[in-house]
Design an enzyme around this catalytic site. Sequence first.
Site, PDB file in Angstrom:
ATOM      1  N   MET A 136      50.456  48.626  38.609  1.00  0.00           N
ATOM      2  CA  MET A 136      50.610  47.696  37.486  1.00  0.00           C
ATOM      3  C   MET A 136      52.086  47.365  37.343  1.00  0.00           C
ATOM      4  SD  MET A 136      47.970  49.128  34.579  1.00  0.00           S
ATOM      5  CE  MET A 136      48.341  50.868  34.812  1.00  0.00           C
ATOM      6  N   ALA A 137      52.407  46.099  37.591  1.00  0.00           N
ATOM      7  CA  ALA A 137      53.800  45.649  37.490  1.00  0.00           C
ATOM      8  C   ALA A 137      54.295  45.922  36.075  1.00  0.00           C
ATOM      9  CB  ALA A 137      53.884  44.171  37.819  1.00  0.00           C
TER      10      ALA A 137
ATOM     11  N   ASP B 145      37.755  48.145  34.757  1.00  0.00           N
ATOM     12  CA  ASP B 145      37.118  48.510  33.482  1.00  0.00           C
ATOM     13  C   ASP B 145      36.603  49.942  33.417  1.00  0.00           C
ATOM     14  OD1 ASP B 145      37.668  45.931  32.791  1.00  0.00           O
ATOM     15  OD2 ASP B 145      35.610  45.215  32.901  1.00  0.00           O
TER      16      ASP B 145
ATOM     17  N   GLN C 248      53.292  49.208  46.993  1.00  0.00           N
ATOM     18  CA  GLN C 248      52.570  47.947  47.188  1.00  0.00           C
ATOM     19  C   GLN C 248      53.536  46.811  47.487  1.00  0.00           C
ATOM     20  OE1 GLN C 248      50.653  45.471  44.038  1.00  0.00           O
ATOM     21  NE2 GLN C 248      48.776  46.123  45.053  1.00  0.00           N
TER      22      GLN C 248
ATOM     23  N   CYS D 161      46.121  40.449  42.848  1.00  0.00           N
ATOM     24  CA  CYS D 161      46.796  40.126  41.592  1.00  0.00           C
ATOM     25  C   CYS D 161      46.659  38.639  41.284  1.00  0.00           C
ATOM     26  CB  CYS D 161      48.268  40.503  41.701  1.00  0.00           C
ATOM     27  SG  CYS D 161      49.124  40.302  40.157  1.00  0.00           S
TER      28      CYS D 161
HETATM   29  C1  LIG Z   1      50.050  44.971  33.322  1.00  0.00           C
HETATM   30  C2  LIG Z   1      49.296  44.887  34.619  1.00  0.00           C
HETATM   31  C3  LIG Z   1      49.997  44.700  35.811  1.00  0.00           C
HETATM   32  C4  LIG Z   1      49.318  44.638  37.035  1.00  0.00           C
HETATM   33  N1  LIG Z   1      50.034  44.520  38.184  1.00  0.00           N
HETATM   34  C5  LIG Z   1      49.405  44.574  39.377  1.00  0.00           C
HETATM   35  C6  LIG Z   1      50.134  44.593  40.595  1.00  0.00           C
HETATM   36  O1  LIG Z   1      51.359  44.565  40.609  1.00  0.00           O
HETATM   37  N2  LIG Z   1      49.421  44.642  41.758  1.00  0.00           N
HETATM   38  C7  LIG Z   1      48.047  44.668  41.777  1.00  0.00           C
HETATM   39  O2  LIG Z   1      47.457  44.719  42.854  1.00  0.00           O
HETATM   40  N3  LIG Z   1      47.335  44.658  40.643  1.00  0.00           N
HETATM   41  C8  LIG Z   1      47.967  44.639  39.448  1.00  0.00           C
HETATM   42  N4  LIG Z   1      47.245  44.699  38.299  1.00  0.00           N
HETATM   43  C9  LIG Z   1      45.774  44.868  38.358  1.00  0.00           C
HETATM   44  C10 LIG Z   1      45.401  46.349  38.290  1.00  0.00           C
HETATM   45  O3  LIG Z   1      45.875  47.048  39.428  1.00  0.00           O
HETATM   46  C11 LIG Z   1      43.857  46.542  38.200  1.00  0.00           C
HETATM   47  O4  LIG Z   1      43.271  45.987  39.354  1.00  0.00           O
HETATM   48  C12 LIG Z   1      43.254  45.858  36.982  1.00  0.00           C
HETATM   49  O5  LIG Z   1      44.011  46.145  35.812  1.00  0.00           O
HETATM   50  C13 LIG Z   1      41.800  46.305  36.769  1.00  0.00           C
HETATM   51  O6  LIG Z   1      41.719  47.698  36.577  1.00  0.00           O
HETATM   52  P1  LIG Z   1      41.563  48.347  35.098  1.00  0.00           P
HETATM   53  O7  LIG Z   1      40.380  47.689  34.458  1.00  0.00           O
HETATM   54  O8  LIG Z   1      41.344  49.817  35.347  1.00  0.00           O
HETATM   55  O9  LIG Z   1      42.824  48.055  34.347  1.00  0.00           O
HETATM   56  C14 LIG Z   1      47.895  44.740  37.067  1.00  0.00           C
HETATM   57  C15 LIG Z   1      47.203  44.893  35.857  1.00  0.00           C
HETATM   58  C16 LIG Z   1      47.867  44.990  34.652  1.00  0.00           C
HETATM   59  C17 LIG Z   1      47.082  45.199  33.383  1.00  0.00           C
END
Ligand SMILES: Cc1cc2nc3c(=O)[nH]c(=O)nc-3n(C[C@H](O)[C@H](O)[C@H](O)COP(=O)(O)O)c2cc1C
Length: 328
Positions: free
Chosen positions: A17-18, A202, A70, A100
Amino acid sequence: MQIGPYKLANNLVLAPMAGVTDRPFRQLCKRLGAGLAVSEMVSSNSLLWGSDKTRRRADHQGETAPRAVQIAGADPHMMAAAARYNVDHGAQIIDINMGCPAKKVCHVMAGSALLQDEHLVGRILTAVVAAVDVPVTLKIRTGWNPQQRNGIAVARIAEQSGIQALAVHGRTRACAYTGEAEYDTIAAIKQQVNIPVIANGDIRTPEQAKYVLDYTAADGIMIGRAAQGRPWIFELINHYLQTGTTKAEPEIATIRRVMLDHLQDLYEFYGEYIGVRMARKHISWYSKGQPGGAAFRQTINRVEQRHEQLAQTATFFDRLEAQVGLAA
Ligand SMILES: Cc1cc2nc3c(=O)[nH]c(=O)nc-3n(C[C@H](O)[C@H](O)[C@H](O)COP(=O)(O)O)c2cc1C
């Protein structure tokens, strides 16, 4: 779960997560039970590598192995160079971002936008795998949009290109973060490839974690937003998966200790100015749902000094602890 030579302690992965999964947060989640934690993405544009931001993102001092970094970009040669650069700086696994939806990433045809062009996907993956001698993993969405859910085709390309694990977020690019993630496509992908598949999207509770693992037959699960302000979620899930019983949420005193240590790590990693700003969002996540949390956030977000931020946060949690003590 095994990724190349690395046998992970368990099959729980912290999602990249960036702006969130910096070294302090990755290390914290690993300490609290994540088997793998993937870094924030690093651009493949070498012009940016000299920036403080990219230098910090490539800083793995003291980080527990395996260190996964990444990278994001659309040009096979630049991606290969980015992979080499990060391996030279300590990365032990290279993860490629094709998941992303951020405009900044999609506008330059990177991230999940790449899913539209399967030929280019193959060229990027092959170039990166050939460029480094560490395992390369891939993160995708289920497709570009619900009409073009080509996740299975991309997964096959990934396997043929030498990708060693595949994380799949159960949404298409067009879905952004709306609606609920779907796990049918992830289950279908798992049936079609022989590399480890990691289900994402999720997953917020131990019960959901088990449900997704059972439903998709995935090798592991990846957790993003549910770990924000709750890095102990990995311990809770591990416990549930191993015993079938629910472990109690940590007590306020434990949350206070985890959080204050986390803040100290942020100040040390970023220095005071950026550290205090990075800490604000974590404090806000840790205090979410706590009585008086909203008023506390209003005040704490204006604090500029690390000592003041630390002291006020400690006091807020001391009061919470006292309230819990009185109520008991
Ligand atoms: C603040 C934020 C930043 C994210 N940055 C990236 C990223 O840099 N690279 C990536 O592949 N996914 C990124 N994602 C997506 C997450 O890795 C993940 O796939 C997505 O949040 C769904 O998973 P979750 O429901 O458990 O949050 C980001 C998500 C969030 C909320």
